[in-house]
Design a protein around this motif. Sequence first.
Motif, short mmCIF file in Angstrom:
data_model
loop_
_atom_site.label_atom_id
_atom_site.label_comp_id
_atom_site.label_asym_id
_atom_site.label_seq_id
_atom_site.Cartn_x
_atom_site.Cartn_y
_atom_site.Cartn_z
N GLY A 57 0.85 -1.18 0.08
CA GLY A 57 -0.02 -0.09 -0.03
C GLY A 57 0.72 1.27 0.10
N TYR A 58 0.17 2.27 0.33
CA TYR A 58 0.90 3.73 0.26
C TYR A 58 0.38 4.51 1.25
N LEU A 85 -2.69 15.74 7.25
CA LEU A 85 -3.19 14.60 7.10
C LEU A 85 -2.11 13.79 6.41
N PHE A 86 -2.13 12.42 6.83
CA PHE A 86 -1.45 11.13 6.05
C PHE A 86 -2.70 10.22 5.62
N ILE A 87 -2.95 10.17 4.24
CA ILE A 87 -3.67 9.10 3.55
C ILE A 87 -3.28 7.90 3.55
N CYS A 88 -4.02 6.86 3.95
CA CYS A 88 -3.69 5.41 3.99
C CYS A 88 -4.31 4.57 2.95
N TYR A 89 -3.66 4.31 2.15
CA TYR A 89 -4.18 3.22 1.08
C TYR A 89 -3.67 1.88 0.97
N SER A 90 -4.66 0.93 0.76
CA SER A 90 -4.08 -0.48 0.64
C SER A 90 -4.43 -1.02 -0.79
N GLY A 91 -3.23 -1.92 -1.11
CA GLY A 91 -3.30 -2.30 -2.45
C GLY A 91 -2.00 -1.88 -3.22
N TYR A 92 -1.83 -2.36 -4.39
CA TYR A 92 -0.80 -2.09 -5.14
C TYR A 92 -1.21 -2.66 -6.63
N TYR A 96 -0.56 1.91 -7.31
CA TYR A 96 -1.34 2.85 -6.73
C TYR A 96 -2.64 2.97 -7.32
N PRO A 97 -2.97 2.96 -8.47
CA PRO A 97 -4.13 3.41 -9.09
C PRO A 97 -5.25 2.24 -8.75
N ALA A 98 -4.93 1.20 -8.47
CA ALA A 98 -5.69 0.00 -7.64
C ALA A 98 -5.91 0.23 -6.21
N ALA A 99 -5.11 0.83 -5.56
CA ALA A 99 -5.27 1.04 -3.97
C ALA A 99 -6.58 1.46 -3.74
N ILE A 100 -6.92 1.38 -2.42
CA ILE A 100 -8.19 1.70 -1.84
C ILE A 100 -7.84 2.60 -0.66
N GLU A 101 -8.44 3.72 -0.53
CA GLU A 101 -8.22 4.50 0.97
C GLU A 101 -8.82 3.66 1.93
N VAL A 102 -7.98 3.65 3.12
CA VAL A 102 -8.53 2.70 4.25
C VAL A 102 -8.47 3.93 5.48
N ALA A 103 -7.78 4.95 5.53
CA ALA A 103 -7.77 5.68 6.60
C ALA A 103 -7.00 7.29 6.32
N GLN A 104 -7.42 8.00 7.19
CA GLN A 104 -6.73 9.22 7.30
C GLN A 104 -6.47 9.61 8.64
N VAL A 105 -5.11 9.87 8.87
CA VAL A 105 -4.64 9.86 10.27
C VAL A 105 -3.79 11.24 10.30
N PHE A 106 -3.19 11.50 11.56
CA PHE A 106 -2.37 12.86 11.74
C PHE A 106 -1.18 12.34 11.99
N ASP A 107 -0.71 11.08 12.36
CA ASP A 107 0.61 10.48 12.70
C ASP A 107 1.19 9.48 11.51
N PHE A 108 2.36 9.83 11.08
CA PHE A 108 3.11 8.87 9.85
C PHE A 108 3.16 7.56 10.38
N GLU A 109 3.72 7.13 11.68
CA GLU A 109 3.98 5.93 11.82
C GLU A 109 2.65 5.14 12.01
N GLN A 110 1.60 5.86 12.68
CA GLN A 110 0.34 5.16 12.45
C GLN A 110 -0.14 4.93 11.22
N ALA A 111 -0.01 5.74 10.33
CA ALA A 111 -0.37 5.72 8.82
C ALA A 111 0.22 4.36 8.25
N VAL A 112 1.56 4.26 8.58
CA VAL A 112 2.07 3.03 7.97
C VAL A 112 1.37 1.69 8.57
#
Length: 100
Positions: A46-47, A54-61, A63-79
């Motif tokens: 993911g990405y 914000l840090f926008i979290c995407y699951s999938g590979y 990038y064009p096929a990835a799906i947004e799964v969360a928006q958080v304020f902390d980079f490590e939490q995003a990973v």
Amino acid sequence: MSAATRSTGRCPAPPVEPTAQPQCAEPRYELVDIDRYEVSLDGPVGYVEVIPPLFICYSGYPYPAAIEVAQVFDFEQAVRRVHEAAAHTRGAGDHGRFAA
């Protein structure tokens, strides 16, 4: 900042079963665009896109096929969120890839 691969430095808790080997499936990340990190385990899963604050979290590979799964304020939490989402959506050896 260099484009070197980095990791969160965190490891899951050891398994409850005394015979199982503890494994550190630690997510790694690498800067792949001016505002995007690729998160990987044994392959891309993911990405994390940086859109301050914000840090926008995407699951999938990829990038064009990835799906947004969360928006958080902390980079490590995003990973971690990307890693957790990939673990729930993929089978063994799938690396988070989705059919397009």
